[in-house]
Design an enzyme around this catalytic site. Sequence first.
Site, short mmCIF file in Angstrom:
data_model
loop_
_atom_site.label_atom_id
_atom_site.label_comp_id
_atom_site.label_asym_id
_atom_site.label_seq_id
_atom_site.Cartn_x
_atom_site.Cartn_y
_atom_site.Cartn_z
CG ASN A 164 14.09 62.54 29.06
OD1 ASN A 164 14.35 63.64 29.70
ND2 ASN A 164 13.49 62.92 27.91
CE LYS A 212 9.65 63.04 28.47
NZ LYS A 212 8.76 62.90 27.48
CG HIS A 247 13.54 64.24 23.59
ND1 HIS A 247 12.51 64.71 23.43
CD2 HIS A 247 13.62 63.29 24.20
CE1 HIS A 247 11.57 63.98 23.90
NE2 HIS A 247 12.05 63.07 24.66
CD GLU A 290 9.32 65.79 25.34
OE1 GLU A 290 10.06 66.15 26.16
OE2 GLU A 290 8.36 64.90 25.25
CD GLU A 292 13.05 59.13 22.93
OE1 GLU A 292 12.55 58.50 23.68
OE2 GLU A 292 12.95 60.35 22.57
N GLY A 299 5.03 59.39 25.36
CA GLY A 299 4.15 60.23 26.24
C GLY A 299 2.69 59.91 25.87
CB SER A 308 4.54 54.64 25.45
OG SER A 308 4.06 55.91 25.41
C1 PEP Z 1 10.97 60.58 26.09
O1 PEP Z 1 10.66 61.53 26.24
O2 PEP Z 1 12.10 60.18 25.87
C2 PEP Z 1 10.05 59.21 26.21
C3 PEP Z 1 10.20 58.30 25.68
O3 PEP Z 1 8.81 59.65 26.87
P1 PEP Z 1 7.61 58.32 27.17
O4 PEP Z 1 8.47 57.05 27.79
O5 PEP Z 1 6.73 59.04 28.45
O6 PEP Z 1 6.89 57.79 26.04
#
Ligand code: PEP
Length: 264
Positions: free
Chosen positions: A13, A15, A106, A108, A178, A184, A222
Amino acid sequence: MSGSAIIPWVVGNWKMNPMQSDSQQLIQSLKQQLHTAPISAQQCRIAVAPTALALLNVQQQLKDSAVEISTVAQDLSRVAGTGAYTGEVSAELLKDSAVDYVLIGHSERREIFGDDVKIITEKVKNALNANLTVIYCVGESLAQRESGDAEQVVLQQICDLANVVSADQWQQIMIAYEPIWAIGTGKTASPEDAQAMHEKIRAGLTQLTQYGQKMAILYGGSVKADNAVALAACPDINGALVGGAALNAESFYQIAQAFAQVEK
Ligand code: PEP
């Protein structure tokens, strides 16, 4: 029973990243890695989710990849079809541009852009009706985990799907678990905690659909090259949704390798 025979998916992803020149370099390096040491589609499926603006360009650049890399939209409109909806990209427009996958829900989108259950389920419905495959994101906040509500929150998010997904359309869905506190932040759920939630998600899916044992449940939060092996070994973790580490071709490739090579 676990979903260990499921082909894993590793999805990057991107973003609101990167700039064009960095994107070109990222794709080149990823293609190079996959040319040198290919990962077969039977071992692990690989996909990237660039911005809507970059989707077609990236798709074009991936055409000559030694290993198929699918393109995924990061979001889509709650409105279907075409029409006077300034700024929107519908499921049908994505399909028309050969984009077959889309992220929906997601955290976000849920937290920053106000995508609530109504909006998210409208998006899911549109995507499925246009024959897209949906990567449906679920996850709890830190406060919800600390108050012991994580499982209930996540299972409710799964149940939200049941109102808009027909019996056969469950085959067009992957889940991405997630935990919001892990996105992040550099904090990953331990493989045990992640597996425990994935197992509950699978049990929930199995109650909702006959395809529950076959659906890929990805983990996100992460994921890095150095924690991917342990996550990949978990029976109900069938891939990863990768944010930060997907912007580095080598890290992303290593995560895909971890899922491709694991014996379950
Ligand atoms: C994401 O935004 O889907 C995500 C998992 O980000 P990160 O791997 O940076 O935590």
